[in-house]
Design a protein around this motif. Structure first.
Motif, short mmCIF file in Angstrom:
data_model
loop_
_atom_site.label_atom_id
_atom_site.label_comp_id
_atom_site.label_asym_id
_atom_site.label_seq_id
_atom_site.Cartn_x
_atom_site.Cartn_y
_atom_site.Cartn_z
N LEU A 42 39.43 38.67 49.31
CA LEU A 42 39.23 40.06 48.86
C LEU A 42 40.30 40.98 49.43
CD1 LEU A 42 35.36 40.30 49.35
CD2 LEU A 42 36.59 40.09 47.17
N TYR A 43 40.78 41.90 48.58
CA TYR A 43 41.66 42.97 49.06
C TYR A 43 40.79 44.04 49.71
CZ TYR A 43 45.52 40.83 46.59
OH TYR A 43 46.50 39.95 46.20
N ASP A 44 41.42 44.84 50.60
CA ASP A 44 40.64 45.89 51.29
C ASP A 44 39.89 46.78 50.31
OD1 ASP A 44 42.95 47.10 50.29
OD2 ASP A 44 43.63 47.90 52.22
N ALA A 79 44.01 31.41 48.56
CA ALA A 79 43.76 31.46 47.11
C ALA A 79 42.51 32.32 46.89
CB ALA A 79 43.52 30.06 46.57
N TYR A 80 42.45 33.02 45.78
CA TYR A 80 41.25 33.83 45.52
C TYR A 80 40.98 33.91 44.03
CZ TYR A 80 44.51 37.65 44.43
OH TYR A 80 45.50 38.41 43.88
N SER A 81 39.74 34.27 43.74
CA SER A 81 39.33 34.47 42.35
C SER A 81 39.57 35.93 41.98
CB SER A 81 37.85 34.13 42.20
OG SER A 81 37.39 34.55 40.93
N TRP A 96 41.06 31.53 39.23
CA TRP A 96 41.72 31.49 40.54
C TRP A 96 43.22 31.78 40.48
CZ3 TRP A 96 39.41 30.93 45.30
CH2 TRP A 96 38.02 30.77 45.24
N ARG A 97 43.69 32.46 41.53
CA ARG A 97 45.12 32.66 41.76
C ARG A 97 45.52 31.88 42.99
NH1 ARG A 97 48.78 37.14 41.49
NH2 ARG A 97 49.83 35.33 40.61
N PRO A 98 46.68 31.21 42.97
CA PRO A 98 47.14 30.54 44.18
C PRO A 98 47.46 31.56 45.27
CG PRO A 98 48.85 30.53 42.48
CD PRO A 98 47.63 31.11 41.85
N ALA A 99 47.33 31.13 46.54
CA ALA A 99 47.57 32.03 47.68
C ALA A 99 48.95 32.67 47.58
CB ALA A 99 47.48 31.22 48.97
N HIS A 100 49.03 33.96 47.88
CA HIS A 100 50.31 34.67 47.80
C HIS A 100 50.27 35.96 48.60
CE1 HIS A 100 47.71 36.27 44.63
NE2 HIS A 100 48.25 37.43 44.94
N LEU A 101 51.44 36.44 48.90
CA LEU A 101 51.62 37.73 49.58
C LEU A 101 52.47 38.59 48.63
CD1 LEU A 101 51.66 39.55 52.14
CD2 LEU A 101 53.48 38.10 53.04
N HIS A 102 52.00 39.81 48.36
CA HIS A 102 52.72 40.70 47.44
C HIS A 102 53.80 41.49 48.16
CE1 HIS A 102 49.77 40.82 44.00
NE2 HIS A 102 48.98 40.35 44.95
N PHE A 103 54.93 41.68 47.47
CA PHE A 103 55.99 42.55 47.97
C PHE A 103 56.46 43.47 46.85
CE2 PHE A 103 56.39 39.11 50.99
CZ PHE A 103 56.86 39.69 52.15
FE FE Z 1 47.23 39.21 44.65
#
Ligand code: FE
Ligand code: BEZ
Length: 276
Positions: A156-158, A190-192, A211-218
């Protein structure tokens, strides 16, 4: 112009746009009308199905607010977002590829010093992130601005945590004189994507996972360069080949390394394209 039938109505609608003074708008709206009408004819849409579509879009609108953007999510799962990104970000060889923006970026995230812990209490295994921002000739881009965001270990995002007031696992940083950046955060998981709204219904009806594979956004900005919106993915993630929003690029996959103390580190260098 009377007694229009299911063939003649398309040209009748296009004719109404004859006086549009914006040629780009005319191109887009005319093409949209032609494709929409062709779609209705091709599938022989029933009135009940037309209403189900209207109801679906109405519910997308009703669930959308400043923290939930169901229309972006819809565009993402239909591949429209990635199609638009891919078509508009054909960068020269060597530049870092772009991928989907997603609905969880927040304007005005807190600014952190290099080396700071941007997790700010988010749940997850600590992870040190570092890299350099360069131009296509390999020269460092001093003081590039980095906007970073990610989910916690619960996926989950904040902004998805009800009642959470402070930013967690997101922040802005400024690269140093040599274009270097480094900060502490948490391991990406990874998250839904959210499935409790109309887009979730669409995925279930289509027999798709969320699902999305684990990632860090920039998001990286520097004067004289194109803004880069991208992710860094984790190698070996189970969802790299079935991302719910089609955003994976091989060049964006990195090895997030587990250290002896159980924490992680990842290094990734970015190359920005010169502004056009
Ligand atoms: Fe994301
Ligand atoms: C994201 O990566 O944050 C995201 C992208 C598309 C849909 C949902 C989430």
């Amino acid at each position: 112009m009377r007694n229009l039938d299911h063939h003649t109505i398309t040209q009748a609608v296009l004719d109404r746009h004859a006086n549009t003074d914006n040629p780009r708008f005319k191109l887009i709206i005319d093409s949209l009308i032609r494709h929409l009408h062709d779609f209705v004819r091709e599938v022989e849409l029933t009135e009940a199905e037309w209403f189900a579509g209207i109801d679906f879009l109405t519910r997308c609108g009703a669930i959308t607010d400043s923290k939930r953007q169901e229309f972006i999510l819809l565009s993402d799962v239909l591949g429209l977002s990635m199609l638009t990104v891919a078509m508009n970000n054909d960068k020269p060889e060597g530049c870092t590829e772009a991928t989907v923006f997603g609905p969880f970026h927040v304007e005005g995230a807190p600014h952190y010093e290099l080396g700071a812990d941007i997790s700010n209490g988010a749940r997850g295994t600590p992870c040190f992130v570092q890299g350099t921002v360069r131009d296509p000739e390999g020269r460092p881009i001093p003081h590039a601005k980095l906007d970073v965001w990610q989910s916690d270990e619960d996926g989950l995002y904040d902004v998805q945590h009800e009642g959470l007031a402070q930013a967690q696992a997101r922040g802005m940083l400024t690269a140093d004189e040599q274009g270097r950046f480094y900060f502490q955060s948490i391991l990406a998981s990874a998250y839904s994507i959210p499935t409790d709204g109309p887009v979730g219904e669409l995925l279930r009806a289509s027999g798709r996972h969320s699902w999305r594979p684990a990632h860090l956004h920039f998001m990286i900005k520097a004067p004289g360069f194109e803004t880069l919106i991208t992710h860094v993915f984790r190698k070996d993630d189970d969802y790299l080949d079935s991302d719910a929003v089609f955003g994976v690029r091989q060049s964006l996959i990195a090895d997030w390394m587990r250290k002896d103390d159980g924490t992680y580190e990842v290094a990734f260098d970015f190359v920005l394209n010169a502004a056009k």
